[in-house]
Every structure is written in structure tokens, then in C-alpha cells.
Design a protein around this motif. Structure first.
Motif, PDB file in Angstrom:
ATOM      1  N   MET A 197      49.875  42.950  57.359  1.00 55.72           N
ATOM      2  CA  MET A 197      49.846  42.413  58.720  1.00 55.72           C
ATOM      3  C   MET A 197      50.445  41.017  58.736  1.00 55.72           C
ATOM      4  N   LYS A 198      50.659  40.498  59.944  1.00 58.65           N
ATOM      5  CA  LYS A 198      51.050  39.107  60.105  1.00 58.65           C
ATOM      6  C   LYS A 198      49.878  38.310  60.679  1.00 58.65           C
ATOM      7  N   ALA A 199      49.780  37.063  60.247  1.00 57.94           N
ATOM      8  CA  ALA A 199      48.682  36.215  60.684  1.00 57.94           C
ATOM      9  C   ALA A 199      49.120  34.763  60.715  1.00 57.94           C
ATOM     10  N   VAL A 200      48.490  33.984  61.585  1.00 57.55           N
ATOM     11  CA  VAL A 200      48.621  32.531  61.563  1.00 57.55           C
ATOM     12  C   VAL A 200      47.884  32.045  60.309  1.00 57.55           C
ATOM     13  N   GLN A 201      48.455  31.095  59.601  1.00 56.81           N
ATOM     14  CA  GLN A 201      47.828  30.647  58.360  1.00 56.81           C
ATOM     15  C   GLN A 201      48.369  29.285  57.938  1.00 56.81           C
ATOM     16  N   PHE A 202      47.613  28.606  57.073  1.00 60.12           N
ATOM     17  CA  PHE A 202      48.131  27.408  56.418  1.00 60.12           C
ATOM     18  C   PHE A 202      47.574  27.353  54.994  1.00 60.12           C
ATOM     19  N   GLY A 203      48.408  26.857  54.094  1.00 54.86           N
ATOM     20  CA  GLY A 203      48.045  26.804  52.683  1.00 54.86           C
ATOM     21  C   GLY A 203      47.515  25.462  52.243  1.00 54.86           C
ATOM     22  N   GLU A 204      47.561  24.480  53.137  1.00 54.11           N
ATOM     23  CA  GLU A 204      47.029  23.147  52.859  1.00 54.11           C
ATOM     24  C   GLU A 204      46.714  22.472  54.183  1.00 54.11           C
ATOM     25  N   HIS A 205      45.869  21.467  54.131  1.00 55.40           N
ATOM     26  CA  HIS A 205      45.549  20.715  55.335  1.00 55.40           C
ATOM     27  C   HIS A 205      46.690  19.757  55.665  1.00 55.40           C
ATOM     28  N   GLY A 206      46.843  19.465  56.956  1.00 54.36           N
ATOM     29  CA  GLY A 206      47.894  18.536  57.330  1.00 54.36           C
ATOM     30  C   GLY A 206      48.225  18.593  58.794  1.00 54.36           C
ATOM     31  N   ASP A 207      49.438  18.150  59.113  1.00 52.61           N
ATOM     32  CA  ASP A 207      49.906  18.134  60.489  1.00 52.61           C
ATOM     33  C   ASP A 207      50.311  19.555  60.897  1.00 52.61           C
ATOM     34  N   ARG A 208      50.873  19.680  62.071  1.00 52.33           N
ATOM     35  CA  ARG A 208      51.191  21.008  62.604  1.00 52.33           C
ATOM     36  C   ARG A 208      52.230  21.745  61.767  1.00 52.33           C
ATOM     37  N   ASP A 209      52.984  21.020  60.970  1.00 51.27           N
ATOM     38  CA  ASP A 209      54.027  21.682  60.189  1.00 51.27           C
ATOM     39  C   ASP A 209      53.477  22.531  59.041  1.00 51.27           C
ATOM     40  N   VAL A 210      52.172  22.475  58.784  1.00 56.58           N
ATOM     41  CA  VAL A 210      51.603  23.338  57.737  1.00 56.58           C
ATOM     42  C   VAL A 210      51.338  24.748  58.260  1.00 56.58           C
ATOM     43  N   ILE A 211      51.411  24.932  59.578  1.00 57.61           N
ATOM     44  CA  ILE A 211      51.104  26.231  60.176  1.00 57.61           C
ATOM     45  C   ILE A 211      52.297  27.166  60.054  1.00 57.61           C
TER      46      ILE A 211
END
Length: 346
Positions: A1-15
């Protein structure tokens, strides 16, 4: 599937919106084909990172969603494939003294889907059956996917914690946000005289549409002075304040003797001066509130499903534009909820 995700904390560019392993329901869980979800300010803090919360990465955010049951795990009897459901994100153990007493949101291990564990902003999500609410046929996905967190939070704040009564004066700060616009509707429905603050004429107009009797532009005016002018220096009986440090001193100044301040968050900071002199002299109460019990969730969402309350939607975006959705909330653009839908649903 596809999902919204981030691999590290940070600004919006981690999404990012990308491939993620398909979830499978464990015992007591339900697999949901997600049709729509919504953002909350909680998603911003989760992305940035919060002290004491160590997330499994990559993290899928999202505490609000609705969709169709695709499969159920062992032991699930409340739901079956094809059912329409919405997520109620507060997870409790069901066994501690608070849970046994019907106060699940006080659970010693209470946590929130999307904040402490992976969330539901993907094409599919597995959710404990206890954290799903039936959605009647005919309720729009945007409504079903955006109502739960803010309306349950505002309902418990006003009815359970502050114990509002008809004809009382209630001030709602930040009425353009999710909890704020829900609180305006709930207080109005209870027969209260509602005061609301917001920062633009458009947002103030929306607050009036939700049931506010008096609106105050907090950027143009000191809201405590305005409250005292409107009420003849009496003040209001209840203040709904989820803003925190920036508003807390004026919230206390706005309260009538014996008044109650109820808070579910502190977006501008959690450590204002206590104001104890004003609290003891005017015999004020400061009440905390988090999420809601299952019974409270059912009670308020029934009023959403029948149209009594309405989550106002400012924008519907594909999940691939989740970063833009975060930007709208961070910049306080518009009024109401930002909804995201899987790209495959658009």
C-alpha cells in the motif's frame, strides 16, 4: 500500500507518500480500507518530535480516519467486512482501576493512535476493534474521517469536565481550529451564550455560523478587555483554552468568580505563570481534559452523524500533498479541518 510517512523528525520536508508493507489484522484488530482522514495539530507536534515519545520509524501519522472494513482478526465480533467505520484514537488497557471505573481516558497506559503508535493516514490501516465506531450509510467520508478526535475532545471538555449548563457564558479561544469550532457548536447546542476568538473577519464569520453569539478578533483587540466590556465586568463562566502560555493570563482575567478554565492542550507552550492569586481570590477552577471515554465518543458522534454537529472542512487534499496539509495547519490558514484522502480514492 501507499501511506504518508516520515523516517525522522523535522520540518515538512521529512514527509513523503510512498510504499509501505500491507498491514494484517492481529487478534482483536480490524483492517480498514481508508477512504478519508483528517489532520490535527497533534500531527504537527508528532512530526517535529516530542520529549518522552520514541516512535518506531518510519512513522505513519494520523489519528482521524474513516473507511470500510476489509477484514477482521481473530476474536472480533463487533464488525464484519463491508461495515463503515471511523477511528477513535484513544487506546486504553481496559483493566486498570480507571478503565474498570469507566474512565478510559485516565488509563495508566493511555496512548493515542498516530501520536504514540503508527497512525491511519494510508490506503489501509489496522485498528483495534475497540477503537472503531460504526458510521451510518450516507455519511460523507470527509465528515466521518474528520469528526472523531475534535468532537470527542470538545464534548468531554465542556460536558464532563466543565459541566456546562444552559445560559452560562462560554468563551472559546481559537474558534477557527478543530477543537475550537467543535466547542462552539457544542456550547451553542447546550444553550450557552458563546464568545469566540479568531484572527480574521472570515474566521469570525465562520465562528458565527457555528453558533457564536459574540466574536472577537484577538489580533486587533485584547480579548479579556472585550469580554469584560461585553459582560459588564462580570466575565464568563467557562473558558476553553487549548492555546496555553500566550492566552492563559487573559483567560484567567476573562473569568467570572467561580469560573472554570478547561484545557486540552498548549500549542504556544505549557508553562505559563500559575496566576494563583487570581485563582484563589476569585475561586477559579483549572481543569485538564484529554480525549474521551467510549460512551462520550458514541454520544457526540451520534450528533455528528445525524447532522446536529458538522465538522467544517477547509480543504480536501490527496495524501501525496500531506506536506501542504501540514503547512495549512502550521500557518493557521482557513477555518476547520484539513482532510486528506488516499490518492487512489481521488
Amino acid at each position: 500500500m501507499k501511506a504518508v510517512q516520515f523516517g525522522e523528525h523535522g520540518d515538512r520536508d521529512v514527509i513523503e507518500y510512498g510504499e509501505f508493507p500491507d498491514p494484517e489484522p492481529d487478534r482483536g484488530e480490524v483492517l480498514v480500507d481508508v477512504k478519508a482522514g483528517a489532520l490535527n495539530h497533534l500531527d504537527i507536534w508528532t512530526r517535529r518530535g516530542m520529549p518522552g515519545i520514541d516512535l518506531e520509524m518510519p512513522h505513519i501519522p494520523g489519528s482521524d480516519a474513516a473507511g470500510v472494513v476489509e477484514a477482521v482478526g481473530e476474536g472480533v465480533t463487533r464488525f464484519e467486512p463491508g461495515d463503515h467505520v471511523a477511528v477513535s484514537a484513544g487506546v486504553s488497557c481496559g483493566e486498570c482501576e480507571f478503565c474498570r471505573n469507566g474512565e478510559e481516558s485516565l488509563c495508566v497506559s493511555f496512548h493515542i493512535i498516530g501520536e504514540h503508535v503508527r497512525g491511519v493516514h494510508g490506503e489501509k490501516a489496522t485498528v483495534p476493534a475497540a477503537n472503531l465506531v460504526p458510521v451510518p450509510d450516507g455519511v460523507d467520508w470527509e465528515v466521518a474521517g474528520s469528526a472523531s478526535l475534535v468532537f470527542q475532545t470538545a464534548w468531554r471538555m465542556l460536558h464532563t469536565r466543565a459541566e456546562i449548563e444552559a445560559s452560562e457564558k462560554v468563551l472559546v479561544l481559537g474558534a477557527s481550529g478543530g477543537v475550537g469550532h467543535a466547542a462552539v457548536q457544542i456550547a451553542d447546542h447546550a444553550g450557552c451564550e458563546v464568545f469566540a476568538t479568531a484572527s480574521t473577519e472570515e474566521k469570525l464569520s465562520h465562528a458565527e455560523d457555528c453558533g457564536a453569539d459574540h466574536v472577537i478578533d484577538y489580533e486587533a483587540n485584547d480579548f479579556a478587555d472585550e469580554i469584560n466590556a461585553i459582560t459588564g465586568k462580570r466575565g464568563v463562566d467557562v473558558v476553553v483554552d487549548h492555546v496555553g502560555e500566550a492566552t492563559y493570563p487573559d483567560s484567567l482575567k476573562s473569568m467570572a468568580k467561580g469560573g472554570r478554565l478547561v484545557t486540552c492542550g498548549a500549542t504556544t507552550g505549557g508553562n505559563p505563570g500559575a496566576g494563583l492569586n487570581r485563582i484563589f481570590w476569585n475561586q477559579l477552577s483549572v481543569l485538564g481534559s484529554t480525549m474521551a471515554t467510549p460512551g462520550e465518543v458514541d454520544e457526540v458522534l451520534d450528533l455528528v452523524w445525524d447532522g446536529t454537529f458538522e465538522p467544517r472542512v477547509r480543504e480536501v487534499l490527496p495524501m501525496s500533498e500531506a506536506a501542504r496539509a501540514h503547512e495549512m495547519i502550521e500557518n493557521r490558514e482557513g477555518f476547520g479541518k484539513v482532510v486528506v484522502r488516499p490518492d487512489s480514492e481521488l
